[in-house]
Design a protein around this motif. Structure first.
Motif, PDB file in Angstrom:
ATOM      1  N   ALA A   1       0.846  -1.191   0.000  1.00  0.00           N
ATOM      2  CA  ALA A   1       0.000   0.000   0.000  1.00  0.00           C
ATOM      3  C   ALA A   1       0.885   1.247   0.000  1.00  0.00           C
ATOM      4  N   MET A   2       0.278   2.383  -0.316  1.00  0.00           N
ATOM      5  CA  MET A   2       1.031   3.640  -0.360  1.00  0.00           C
ATOM      6  C   MET A   2       1.694   3.953   0.980  1.00  0.00           C
ATOM      7  N   ASN A   3       1.053   3.521   2.064  1.00  0.00           N
ATOM      8  CA  ASN A   3       1.614   3.824   3.397  1.00  0.00           C
ATOM      9  C   ASN A   3       2.648   2.787   3.836  1.00  0.00           C
ATOM     10  N   GLY A   4       2.993   1.867   2.926  1.00  0.00           N
ATOM     11  CA  GLY A   4       4.003   0.869   3.240  1.00  0.00           C
ATOM     12  C   GLY A   4       3.451  -0.429   3.795  1.00  0.00           C
TER      13      GLY A   4
END
Ligand code: FES
Length: 112
Positions: A81-84
């Motif tokens: 995900a974009m947040n890692g």
């Protein structure tokens, strides 16, 4: 089962991806950034994209560029995900592969 030679080692540099066919089976060979040789089914378990066409190596993983699912050397699937955060996804079937005398050989279950 027996080992089948399906490519030469020269065909696959580190970071490379190569689609091959063995009878009706579609296989993708890939070599991680560190040089480890891997083999798995060519069709992504998400929406069946051919990893020989849309697969790319990212470090020690093979990434399907259609929707960015990624597969490690064991075939475990995930998506970053974009947040890692790493979300688990369906796995892909892997196959034993080795190099002998300048060739790449694969062992397919059920093949004689
Ligand atoms: S088809 Fe491979 S991630 Fe969607």
């Amino acid at each position: 089962m027996q080992w089948q030679r399906i490519a030469t080692s020269r065909d696959l540099a580190a970071g490379g991806v190569l689609g091959v066919e063995i009878g009706d089976l579609e296989i993708v060979l890939w070599r991680s950034s560190s040089g480890e040789l891997r083999a798995c089914d060519a069709r992504c378990p998400h929406q069946w994209a051919h990893l020989g066409a849309v697969g790319a190596v990212d470090g020690e993983e093979l990434v399907c560029l259609s929707h960015f699912w990624r597969f490690d050397s064991s075939g475990a699937g995930s998506k970053l995900a974009m947040n890692g955060r790493r979300d688990e996804k369906s796995p892909i079937t892997t196959h034993p592969v080795r190099e002998r005398d300048g060739g790449i050989e694969i062992l397919i279950a059920g093949e004689d």
